[in-house]
Design an enzyme around this catalytic site. Structure first.
Site, PDB file in Angstrom:
ATOM      1  N   CYS A  15       0.809  -1.234   0.000  1.00  0.00           N
ATOM      2  CA  CYS A  15       0.000   0.000   0.000  1.00  0.00           C
ATOM      3  C   CYS A  15       0.836   1.276   0.000  1.00  0.00           C
ATOM      4  CB  CYS A  15      -0.941   0.007   1.211  1.00  0.00           C
ATOM      5  SG  CYS A  15      -2.179  -1.289   1.150  1.00  0.00           S
ATOM      6  N   SER A 145      -3.077  -9.858 -13.806  1.00  0.00           N
ATOM      7  CA  SER A 145      -2.793  -8.914 -14.899  1.00  0.00           C
ATOM      8  C   SER A 145      -3.313  -9.537 -16.195  1.00  0.00           C
ATOM      9  CB  SER A 145      -1.277  -8.728 -14.998  1.00  0.00           C
ATOM     10  OG  SER A 145      -0.914  -8.136 -16.222  1.00  0.00           O
ATOM     11  N   TYR A 158       8.040 -11.612 -16.037  1.00  0.00           N
ATOM     12  CA  TYR A 158       6.888 -11.031 -15.323  1.00  0.00           C
ATOM     13  C   TYR A 158       5.621 -11.777 -15.719  1.00  0.00           C
ATOM     14  CZ  TYR A 158       3.234  -7.715 -14.006  1.00  0.00           C
ATOM     15  OH  TYR A 158       2.105  -7.142 -13.467  1.00  0.00           O
TER      16      TYR A 158
HETATM   17  N1  LIG Z   1       0.709  -0.821 -13.246  1.00  0.00           N
HETATM   18  C1  LIG Z   1       0.320  -1.732 -14.138  1.00  0.00           C
HETATM   19  O1  LIG Z   1       0.343  -1.491 -15.368  1.00  0.00           O
HETATM   20  C2  LIG Z   1      -0.228  -3.051 -13.671  1.00  0.00           C
HETATM   21  C3  LIG Z   1       0.038  -3.550 -12.412  1.00  0.00           C
HETATM   22  N2  LIG Z   1      -0.475  -4.785 -12.049  1.00  0.00           N
HETATM   23  C4  LIG Z   1      -0.206  -5.338 -10.716  1.00  0.00           C
HETATM   24  O2  LIG Z   1      -0.758  -4.481  -9.735  1.00  0.00           O
HETATM   25  C5  LIG Z   1      -0.058  -4.648  -8.512  1.00  0.00           C
HETATM   26  C6  LIG Z   1       0.292  -3.291  -7.928  1.00  0.00           C
HETATM   27  O3  LIG Z   1       1.188  -2.621  -8.798  1.00  0.00           O
HETATM   28  P1  LIG Z   1       1.154  -1.042  -9.040  1.00  0.00           P
HETATM   29  O4  LIG Z   1       0.311  -0.374  -8.053  1.00  0.00           O
HETATM   30  O5  LIG Z   1       0.899  -0.813 -10.472  1.00  0.00           O
HETATM   31  O6  LIG Z   1       2.719  -0.710  -8.813  1.00  0.00           O
HETATM   32  P2  LIG Z   1       3.491   0.094  -7.678  1.00  0.00           P
HETATM   33  O7  LIG Z   1       4.920  -0.103  -8.007  1.00  0.00           O
HETATM   34  O8  LIG Z   1       2.962   1.479  -7.565  1.00  0.00           O
HETATM   35  O9  LIG Z   1       3.105  -0.689  -6.333  1.00  0.00           O
HETATM   36  C7  LIG Z   1       3.629  -1.928  -6.007  1.00  0.00           C
HETATM   37  C8  LIG Z   1       3.546  -2.117  -4.512  1.00  0.00           C
HETATM   38  O10 LIG Z   1       4.042  -3.421  -4.178  1.00  0.00           O
HETATM   39  C9  LIG Z   1       4.930  -3.250  -3.105  1.00  0.00           C
HETATM   40  N3  LIG Z   1       5.885  -4.332  -2.927  1.00  0.00           N
HETATM   41  C10 LIG Z   1       6.877  -4.753  -3.756  1.00  0.00           C
HETATM   42  N4  LIG Z   1       7.565  -5.763  -3.180  1.00  0.00           N
HETATM   43  C11 LIG Z   1       6.980  -5.998  -1.974  1.00  0.00           C
HETATM   44  C12 LIG Z   1       7.219  -6.907  -0.905  1.00  0.00           C
HETATM   45  N5  LIG Z   1       8.230  -7.785  -0.957  1.00  0.00           N
HETATM   46  N6  LIG Z   1       6.400  -6.878   0.180  1.00  0.00           N
HETATM   47  C13 LIG Z   1       5.404  -5.980   0.257  1.00  0.00           C
HETATM   48  N7  LIG Z   1       5.141  -5.068  -0.696  1.00  0.00           N
HETATM   49  C14 LIG Z   1       5.929  -5.082  -1.796  1.00  0.00           C
HETATM   50  C15 LIG Z   1       5.624  -1.922  -3.361  1.00  0.00           C
HETATM   51  O11 LIG Z   1       6.284  -1.480  -2.189  1.00  0.00           O
HETATM   52  P3  LIG Z   1       7.657  -0.618  -2.191  1.00  0.00           P
HETATM   53  O12 LIG Z   1       7.219   0.800  -2.332  1.00  0.00           O
HETATM   54  O13 LIG Z   1       8.261  -0.915  -0.866  1.00  0.00           O
HETATM   55  O14 LIG Z   1       8.480  -1.104  -3.339  1.00  0.00           O
HETATM   56  C16 LIG Z   1       4.411  -1.103  -3.749  1.00  0.00           C
HETATM   57  O15 LIG Z   1       3.707  -0.693  -2.611  1.00  0.00           O
HETATM   58  C17 LIG Z   1       1.168  -5.534  -8.835  1.00  0.00           C
HETATM   59  O16 LIG Z   1       0.888  -6.864  -8.432  1.00  0.00           O
HETATM   60  C18 LIG Z   1       1.268  -5.460 -10.353  1.00  0.00           C
HETATM   61  O17 LIG Z   1       1.852  -6.619 -10.900  1.00  0.00           O
HETATM   62  C19 LIG Z   1      -1.264  -5.532 -12.889  1.00  0.00           C
HETATM   63  C20 LIG Z   1      -1.561  -5.064 -14.136  1.00  0.00           C
HETATM   64  C21 LIG Z   1      -1.045  -3.812 -14.630  1.00  0.00           C
HETATM   65  C1  LIG Z   2      -0.892  -5.252 -26.512  1.00  0.00           C
HETATM   66  C2  LIG Z   2       0.323  -5.181 -27.366  1.00  0.00           C
HETATM   67  C3  LIG Z   2       1.581  -4.797 -26.918  1.00  0.00           C
HETATM   68  C4  LIG Z   2       1.897  -4.359 -25.530  1.00  0.00           C
HETATM   69  C5  LIG Z   2       1.235  -4.487 -24.453  1.00  0.00           C
HETATM   70  C6  LIG Z   2       1.612  -3.959 -23.165  1.00  0.00           C
HETATM   71  C7  LIG Z   2       2.756  -3.014 -23.071  1.00  0.00           C
HETATM   72  C8  LIG Z   2       0.899  -4.310 -22.100  1.00  0.00           C
HETATM   73  C9  LIG Z   2       1.196  -3.933 -20.758  1.00  0.00           C
HETATM   74  C10 LIG Z   2       0.524  -4.493 -19.736  1.00  0.00           C
HETATM   75  C11 LIG Z   2       0.921  -4.330 -18.360  1.00  0.00           C
HETATM   76  C12 LIG Z   2       1.858  -3.263 -17.963  1.00  0.00           C
HETATM   77  C13 LIG Z   2       0.472  -5.221 -17.453  1.00  0.00           C
HETATM   78  C14 LIG Z   2       0.902  -5.273 -16.114  1.00  0.00           C
HETATM   79  O1  LIG Z   2       0.663  -6.232 -15.423  1.00  0.00           O
HETATM   80  C15 LIG Z   2       2.766  -4.778 -27.833  1.00  0.00           C
HETATM   81  C16 LIG Z   2       3.643  -5.939 -27.508  1.00  0.00           C
HETATM   82  C17 LIG Z   2       3.550  -3.494 -27.682  1.00  0.00           C
HETATM   83  C18 LIG Z   2       2.360  -4.844 -29.296  1.00  0.00           C
HETATM   84  C19 LIG Z   2       1.302  -5.794 -29.572  1.00  0.00           C
HETATM   85  C20 LIG Z   2       0.060  -5.522 -28.790  1.00  0.00           C
END
Ligand SMILES: NC(=O)C1=CN([C@@H]2O[C@H](COP(=O)(O)OP(=O)(O)OC[C@H]3O[C@@H](n4cnc5c(N)ncnc54)[C@H](OP(=O)(O)O)[C@@H]3O)[C@@H](O)[C@H]2O)C=CC1
Ligand SMILES: CC1=C(/C=C/C(C)=C/C=C/C(C)=C/C=O)C(C)(C)CCC1
Length: 318
Positions: A15, A145, A158
């Protein structure tokens, strides 16, 4: 306190920023005060942003605890400090990204991603689930995700960590149903948080040891610009994801899978439309290498395609 019922205890990991922070604040600010939020983070020195956003809910409907999902002791101590270890809703949000050619990434860095995203989630569920099973009640939310459903080039490790989560949860959900414990995956596409900025900072610092010149060029000059376009065109806010998550929690029959971005529905549908996998691999190849420079137009077409019938398949923030 909510009238006519006890407050639900919600524990959220990660958080200090982004999605976790916004979910914590949204639930703590619930008008009917239905939630007591235990917002956790691994480093309490990072608490200021959350405390500020929580405002007068801090110390009332929101409390703060230290929790590192990578440490058995930290997880155990945190859960033991919760009254009767009673958690109604566990939100596994903590996660880290990793981007770049696999040849350039050390095995240790890859393991760290799995340690946080996959084993961190498993560690939390293992600690909280037995009490939920005993009580025959509870809801576990996991921040997956779109990359838990569809691989994306240069996000190999990832993506694998999120696929691992999906497989684990798909298996667990069946057993948990027998104990009346619900399990829901939230599957956002790109979201504007520090996740995006941290990854771009890492990319700027990267030196790509072990990767050949062509691979580095495809990554830096083809993937990165397309990815930036995609974030611009499809990016949601952490508030959007918080609202989707609240909807899932408050649903009388929560879905197991919850895509938050309707623009990804065709991508996921494509995967299931061709069981050989060829359609997805070749479409992604063409999108990136043949139409990459037209990504803006491609995204506009995708937006038109995602009409209301596809939107119904996703969970919307409104
Ligand atoms: N942003 C995106 O495009 C997307 C994100 N997600 C997922 O959403 C979730 C949140 O990410 P998001 O809010 O975007 O990213 P942020 O980087 O803003 O937040 C991630 C959070 O996870 C914490 N964290 C990392 N390692 C640990 C640990 N070992 N123990 C406890 N907390 C930890 C971080 O803490 P600290 O500040 O200490 O590093 C931070 O609070 C993730 O699971 C991510 O994979 C899914 C789809 C898309
Ligand atoms: C859809 C798409 C692309 C990229 C997607 C991305 C960048 C997605 C990011 C998602 C995230 C950040 C998820 C986190 O969990 C490419 C490969 C550029 C081209 C082909 C179509």
């Amino acid at each position: 306190m909510a009238s006519g019922g006890e407050q639900k205890v919600v524990l959220i990991t990660g958080c200090s920023s982004g999605i976790g922070l916004r979910i914590a604040v949204l639930l703590a600010r619930d008008e009917q005060k239905r939630y007591h939020v235990i917002a956790t983070m691994r480093d309490l020195r990072k608490k200021d942003r959350l405390v500020e956003a929580a405002g007068d809910t801090y110390g009332k409907t929101l409390t703060l605890l230290s929790l590192d999902v990578c440490s058995d002791d930290s997880v155990r101590q945190c859960i033991d400090s919760v009254k009767d270890r009673h958690i109604d809703i566990l939100i596994n949000n903590a996660g880290v990204g990793l981007l770049g050619p696999v040849e350039s990434i050390s095995m240790d860095d890859m393991k760290k991603v799995f340690e946080t995203n996959f084993f961190g989630t498993v560690r939390m569920i293992k600690e909280v689930m037995p009490d939920m099973k005993k009580r025959r009640a509870g809801h576990i939310i996991v921040m997956s995700s779109v990359m838990g459903l569809q691989g994306v080039v240069f996000n190999d490790v990832y993506t694998a960590s999120k696929f691992a989560i999906e497989g684990f949860c798909e298996s667990m959900a069946v057993q948990l149903l027998k104990f009346n414990v619900k399990l829901s995956l939230i599957e956002p596409g790109p979201v504007h948080t520090e996740f995006e900025t941290k990854m771009m900072e890492d990319v700027a610092k990267m030196e790509y040891p072990g990767a050949d010149a062509d691979t580095v060029r495809y990554f830096k000059d083809v993937y990165i610009p397309s990815s930036i376009d995609i974030f611009e065109a499809l990016g949601q806010t952490p508030d959007d994801i918080a609202k989707c998550t609240k909807k899932v929690i408050e649903s009388s029959r929560p879905r197991f899978r919850n895509l938050t971005n309707s623009l990804y529905t065709p991508i996921v549908a494509m995967k299931y439309a061709d069981e050989t996998g060829g359609l997805s691999v070749h479409t992604f190849y063409n999108l990136l290498f043949n139409f990459g420079s037209l990504m803006h137009i491609t995204m506009s077409i995708l937006k038109c395609l995602t009409c209301s019938c596809l939107r119904r398949r996703t969970i919307s923030p409104d």
